[in-house]
Design an enzyme around this catalytic site. Structure first.
Site, PDB file in Angstrom:
ATOM      1  N   GLU A  45      -2.112  -8.989   3.226  1.00  0.00           N
ATOM      2  CA  GLU A  45      -2.353  -9.517   4.481  1.00  0.00           C
ATOM      3  C   GLU A  45      -3.841  -9.664   4.813  1.00  0.00           C
ATOM      4  O   GLU A  45      -4.267 -10.277   5.692  1.00  0.00           O
ATOM      5  CB  GLU A  45      -1.567  -8.622   5.729  1.00  0.00           C
ATOM      6  CG  GLU A  45      -2.274  -7.325   5.945  1.00  0.00           C
ATOM      7  CD  GLU A  45      -2.028  -6.210   4.989  1.00  0.00           C
ATOM      8  OE1 GLU A  45      -2.160  -5.109   5.224  1.00  0.00           O
ATOM      9  OE2 GLU A  45      -1.327  -6.665   3.865  1.00  0.00           O
ATOM     10  N   HIS A  70      -3.600  -5.024  -0.248  1.00  0.00           N
ATOM     11  CA  HIS A  70      -3.183  -5.627   0.851  1.00  0.00           C
ATOM     12  C   HIS A  70      -3.125  -7.090   1.083  1.00  0.00           C
ATOM     13  O   HIS A  70      -4.147  -7.977   1.301  1.00  0.00           O
ATOM     14  CB  HIS A  70      -3.997  -5.283   2.197  1.00  0.00           C
ATOM     15  CG  HIS A  70      -3.755  -3.513   2.690  1.00  0.00           C
ATOM     16  ND1 HIS A  70      -2.997  -3.057   3.298  1.00  0.00           N
ATOM     17  CD2 HIS A  70      -4.504  -2.492   1.915  1.00  0.00           C
ATOM     18  CE1 HIS A  70      -3.123  -1.888   3.279  1.00  0.00           C
ATOM     19  NE2 HIS A  70      -3.845  -1.399   2.815  1.00  0.00           N
ATOM     20  N   CYS A  83       0.890  -1.209   0.018  1.00  0.00           N
ATOM     21  CA  CYS A  83      -0.005  -0.026  -0.082  1.00  0.00           C
ATOM     22  C   CYS A  83       0.868   1.341   0.157  1.00  0.00           C
ATOM     23  O   CYS A  83       1.623   1.413  -1.086  1.00  0.00           O
ATOM     24  CB  CYS A  83      -1.115  -0.033   1.181  1.00  0.00           C
ATOM     25  SG  CYS A  83      -2.447   1.203   1.027  1.00  0.00           S
TER      26      CYS A  83
END
Length: 216
Positions: free
Chosen positions: A198, A196, A88
């Protein structure tokens, strides 16, 4: 194999660390995941992760505020060629400049500017927040084995700006939000995702596993 997630006051470090630990476990990769803001930790790292959430200028100034961190990153990533994944705004600050409210210099590792996204559909909200597929523009090891394209897996985005790389070869993948959004950039040992990993479930864990195995 030590992977250091840099803590410079930006990003959801807990969720990032948990995602890296889960990817290592699920894909049976031996990896020591460490969260640290110490420049000396980068010397012992084999891989580096640069997260980031918020404004370009705030993130970059947060990184500069930690004594020796900018210099350690330059040494380990540019001079020694250690693999790095920017996430990001962590990806965005790798650019030459950020154009968010004012011009802010970045790390300058990838030639280009970070600009506002501009959907052609005025009903679409900014920030762009949600799940999108990604379309590779070139082959990259971090996308190996991952279903991409219109029928592929989805990645999670939340952003109002994106990087526009100067060199077409630095663009790895795009996404669509009534405009072309840069989803991944990189060259050599440097790679960054606007989305993202994650938070991107199946796609994200596979991409993280590919990063943990990556030998550029």
């Amino acid at each position: 194999m030590k992977t250091v997630i840099i803590d410079y006051g930006s990003g959801n470090l807990h969720s990032a660390a948990k995602a890296f630990e889960r990817a290592a476990k699920d894909f049976k990769i031996k990896a020591d995941i460490v969260v640290s803001n110490r420049p000396e930790a980068l010397e012992k790292a084999e891989r580096i992760v640069l997260p980031g959430v918020g404004a370009f200028k705030d993130c970059y100034e947060g990184l500069l505020a930690i004594e020796g961190l900018r210099e350690a990153l330059q040494e380990q990533v540019i001079t020694k060629g250690k693999p790095i994944l920017g996430i990001c705004v962590g990806m965005q600050i790798m650019a030459t400049r950020g154009l968010e409210h004012e011009v802010t210099k970045g790390l300058g590792w990838i030639a280009g500017d970070v600009k506002p996204i501009a959907p052609s559909d005025p009903t679409l909200k900014i920030p762009h927040m949600g799940w999108n597929t990604i379309k590779p523009t070139s082959q990259h090891a971090l996308l190996d084995g991952i279903a991409t394209g219109d029928a592929g897996l989805h990645a999670y985005f939340v952003h109002s700006y994106h990087m526009e790389p100067t060199l077409p070869e630095d663009l790895i993948a795009t996404s669509d939000y009534a405009c072309e959004i840069t989803a991944m950039v990189g060259y050599d040992n440097i790679v960054g995702t606007q989305f993202h990993p994650e938070k991107s479930q199946t796609l994200g864990l596979a991409l993280i596993a590919n990063f943990l195995r990556w030998r550029p």
